[in-house]
Design a protein around this motif. Structure first.
Motif, mmCIF file in Angstrom:
data_model
loop_
_atom_site.group_PDB
_atom_site.id
_atom_site.type_symbol
_atom_site.label_atom_id
_atom_site.label_comp_id
_atom_site.label_asym_id
_atom_site.label_seq_id
_atom_site.Cartn_x
_atom_site.Cartn_y
_atom_site.Cartn_z
ATOM 1 N N LEU A 64 0.833 -1.197 0.000
ATOM 2 C CA LEU A 64 0.000 0.000 0.000
ATOM 3 C C LEU A 64 0.871 1.252 0.000
ATOM 4 C CD1 LEU A 64 -2.628 -1.098 2.647
ATOM 5 C CD2 LEU A 64 -2.933 -1.025 0.176
ATOM 6 N N ARG A 65 0.362 2.272 -0.636
ATOM 7 C CA ARG A 65 1.082 3.544 -0.634
ATOM 8 C C ARG A 65 0.977 4.178 0.746
ATOM 9 N NH1 ARG A 65 -0.954 7.499 -4.422
ATOM 10 N NH2 ARG A 65 -2.986 6.690 -3.915
ATOM 11 N N GLY A 66 2.057 4.699 1.218
ATOM 12 C CA GLY A 66 2.070 5.347 2.527
ATOM 13 C C GLY A 66 2.388 6.820 2.380
ATOM 14 N N GLN A 67 2.516 7.480 3.509
ATOM 15 C CA GLN A 67 2.891 8.895 3.525
ATOM 16 C C GLN A 67 4.358 9.019 3.140
ATOM 17 O OE1 GLN A 67 0.785 11.327 4.140
ATOM 18 N NE2 GLN A 67 -0.937 10.049 4.724
ATOM 19 N N ALA A 68 4.726 10.131 2.554
ATOM 20 C CA ALA A 68 6.115 10.382 2.188
ATOM 21 C C ALA A 68 6.977 10.390 3.440
ATOM 22 C CB ALA A 68 6.236 11.707 1.445
ATOM 23 N N GLY A 69 8.071 9.673 3.403
ATOM 24 C CA GLY A 69 8.992 9.626 4.528
ATOM 25 C C GLY A 69 8.589 8.653 5.617
ATOM 26 N N GLU A 70 7.561 7.874 5.406
ATOM 27 C CA GLU A 70 7.121 6.902 6.408
ATOM 28 C C GLU A 70 8.127 5.751 6.441
ATOM 29 O OE1 GLU A 70 2.954 4.705 7.635
ATOM 30 O OE2 GLU A 70 3.156 5.594 5.671
ATOM 31 N N PRO A 71 8.606 5.348 7.627
ATOM 32 C CA PRO A 71 9.674 4.351 7.703
ATOM 33 C C PRO A 71 9.224 2.925 7.384
ATOM 34 C CG PRO A 71 8.985 4.973 9.905
ATOM 35 C CD PRO A 71 8.246 5.860 8.939
ATOM 36 N N MET A 72 7.959 2.580 7.618
ATOM 37 C CA MET A 72 7.513 1.196 7.433
ATOM 38 C C MET A 72 6.633 1.059 6.198
ATOM 39 S SD MET A 72 6.605 -0.083 11.276
ATOM 40 C CE MET A 72 6.080 -1.641 10.631
ATOM 41 N N ALA A 106 -5.631 -2.932 -9.318
ATOM 42 C CA ALA A 106 -6.706 -2.190 -8.660
ATOM 43 C C ALA A 106 -6.370 -1.874 -7.212
ATOM 44 C CB ALA A 106 -8.005 -2.984 -8.735
ATOM 45 N N LEU A 107 -5.770 -2.816 -6.505
ATOM 46 C CA LEU A 107 -5.521 -2.630 -5.071
ATOM 47 C C LEU A 107 -4.277 -1.801 -4.773
ATOM 48 C CD1 LEU A 107 -6.398 -6.225 -3.855
ATOM 49 C CD2 LEU A 107 -7.798 -4.167 -3.642
ATOM 50 N N SER A 108 -3.325 -1.770 -5.694
ATOM 51 C CA SER A 108 -2.069 -1.061 -5.422
ATOM 52 C C SER A 108 -2.242 0.453 -5.444
ATOM 53 C CB SER A 108 -1.000 -1.472 -6.426
ATOM 54 O OG SER A 108 -1.380 -1.054 -7.727
ATOM 55 N N THR A 109 -3.364 0.942 -5.897
ATOM 56 C CA THR A 109 -3.589 2.393 -5.922
ATOM 57 C C THR A 109 -4.048 2.946 -4.576
ATOM 58 O OG1 THR A 109 -5.892 2.137 -6.628
ATOM 59 C CG2 THR A 109 -4.226 2.304 -8.364
ATOM 60 N N TYR A 110 -4.409 2.065 -3.647
ATOM 61 C CA TYR A 110 -4.953 2.523 -2.365
ATOM 62 C C TYR A 110 -3.856 2.957 -1.402
ATOM 63 C CZ TYR A 110 -9.384 0.318 -3.612
ATOM 64 O OH TYR A 110 -10.533 -0.034 -4.230
ATOM 65 N N PRO A 111 -4.054 4.101 -0.767
ATOM 66 C CA PRO A 111 -3.182 4.431 0.368
ATOM 67 C C PRO A 111 -3.670 3.670 1.595
ATOM 68 C CG PRO A 111 -4.650 6.272 -0.131
ATOM 69 C CD PRO A 111 -4.908 5.202 -1.157
ATOM 70 N N LEU A 112 -2.820 3.539 2.581
ATOM 71 C CA LEU A 112 -3.147 2.789 3.793
ATOM 72 C C LEU A 112 -4.409 3.330 4.460
ATOM 73 C CD1 LEU A 112 -2.516 0.723 6.025
ATOM 74 C CD2 LEU A 112 -1.109 2.492 7.097
ATOM 75 N N ALA A 121 -17.411 -5.087 1.627
ATOM 76 C CA ALA A 121 -18.324 -4.901 0.494
ATOM 77 C C ALA A 121 -17.813 -3.824 -0.459
ATOM 78 C CB ALA A 121 -19.717 -4.554 0.994
ATOM 79 N N GLU A 122 -17.286 -2.731 0.081
ATOM 80 C CA GLU A 122 -16.751 -1.664 -0.770
ATOM 81 C C GLU A 122 -15.528 -2.142 -1.539
ATOM 82 O OE1 GLU A 122 -17.970 2.221 1.930
ATOM 83 O OE2 GLU A 122 -16.030 1.267 2.247
ATOM 84 N N LEU A 123 -14.669 -2.864 -0.868
ATOM 85 C CA LEU A 123 -13.469 -3.384 -1.525
ATOM 86 C C LEU A 123 -13.839 -4.390 -2.612
ATOM 87 C CD1 LEU A 123 -10.434 -2.942 -1.243
ATOM 88 C CD2 LEU A 123 -10.361 -4.901 0.271
ATOM 89 N N ALA A 124 -14.789 -5.272 -2.326
ATOM 90 C CA ALA A 124 -15.241 -6.244 -3.327
ATOM 91 C C ALA A 124 -15.890 -5.543 -4.520
ATOM 92 C CB ALA A 124 -16.221 -7.235 -2.701
ATOM 93 N N ALA A 125 -16.646 -4.486 -4.268
ATOM 94 C CA ALA A 125 -17.272 -3.739 -5.367
ATOM 95 C C ALA A 125 -16.215 -3.101 -6.262
ATOM 96 C CB ALA A 125 -18.217 -2.682 -4.810
ATOM 97 N N ASP A 126 -15.164 -2.546 -5.657
ATOM 98 C CA ASP A 126 -14.084 -1.951 -6.452
ATOM 99 C C ASP A 126 -13.349 -3.007 -7.271
ATOM 100 O OD1 ASP A 126 -14.772 0.485 -5.423
ATOM 101 O OD2 ASP A 126 -12.975 0.721 -4.173
ATOM 102 N N ILE A 127 -13.094 -4.157 -6.684
ATOM 103 C CA ILE A 127 -12.416 -5.233 -7.407
ATOM 104 C C ILE A 127 -13.287 -5.728 -8.563
ATOM 105 C CG2 ILE A 127 -11.601 -7.623 -7.207
ATOM 106 C CD1 ILE A 127 -10.644 -6.878 -4.365
ATOM 107 N N ASN A 128 -14.575 -5.913 -8.312
ATOM 108 C CA ASN A 128 -15.484 -6.353 -9.379
ATOM 109 C C ASN A 128 -15.570 -5.325 -10.499
ATOM 110 O OD1 ASN A 128 -16.656 -9.031 -8.836
ATOM 111 N ND2 ASN A 128 -17.268 -8.089 -6.914
ATOM 112 N N ALA A 129 -15.559 -4.037 -10.151
ATOM 113 C CA ALA A 129 -15.576 -2.992 -11.182
ATOM 114 C C ALA A 129 -14.309 -3.044 -12.029
ATOM 115 C CB ALA A 129 -15.731 -1.623 -10.533
ATOM 116 N N ALA A 130 -13.167 -3.328 -11.392
ATOM 117 C CA ALA A 130 -11.907 -3.450 -12.133
ATOM 118 C C ALA A 130 -11.949 -4.646 -13.089
ATOM 119 C CB ALA A 130 -10.738 -3.587 -11.171
#
Length: 155
Positions: A64-72, A106-112, A121-130
């Protein structure tokens, strides 16, 4: 007129008005009911008699994309299950590498922050749309009815 007589006349008028109001409401509602529906029996549920197979795609892991400069680094792991008609099971199994690739895209665009606030349900809907967009782009018929989430881990 005596007070008792006035009370009786007023009560009879009120009773007549209530009867007319109830009769009018009954007549109006009866006119709105569909033809032949006098008893308004509850509708029987419609069951899907199609035979389905459930094909799993395990361990789709995305950073997942994190904040700039985030160590983990943070990860999302999901196990998907595809609900497919029995006669299309083989096609879905052949498409599993494509399905993994579309899910990762589809999932790699999400920030943490967004991923952790989403419901299943929202995540499944986004995956199905992709998946729908991918098959439409390729002008192919989608061989499964929907993608379900069997397991989700965000860390």
């Amino acid at each position: 007129m005596t007070k008792t007589r006035q009370l009786i006349v007023f009560s009879l008028l009120a009773l007549a008005m209530a009867g007319l109001g109830g009769g009018g409401a009954w007549w109006w509602l009866k006119g709105r009911a569909p033809a032949g529906d006098t008893a308004q029996a509850p509708a029987k549920p419609v069951y899907d008699k199609q035979e389905y197979k459930y094909i799993s795609l395990d361990k789709v892991i995305v950073m997942l994309r994190g904040q700039a400069g985030e160590p983990m680094a943070h990860y999302l792991a999901v196990d998907l299950v595809f609900k497919a008609p029995a006669e299309k099971e083989r096609i879905v199994k052949e498409h599993l590498p494509l399905l993994r690739s579309v899910a990762v895209s589809a999932l790699s665009t999400y920030p943490l922050e967004k991923a952790s606030k989403m419901t299943i349900a929202e995540l499944a809907a986004d995956i199905n749309a992709a998946y729908q967009a991918s098959y439409e782009r390729d002008r192919k018929e989608q061989p499964f009815v929907e993608a379900l989430i069997g397991k989700l881990i965000i860390e």
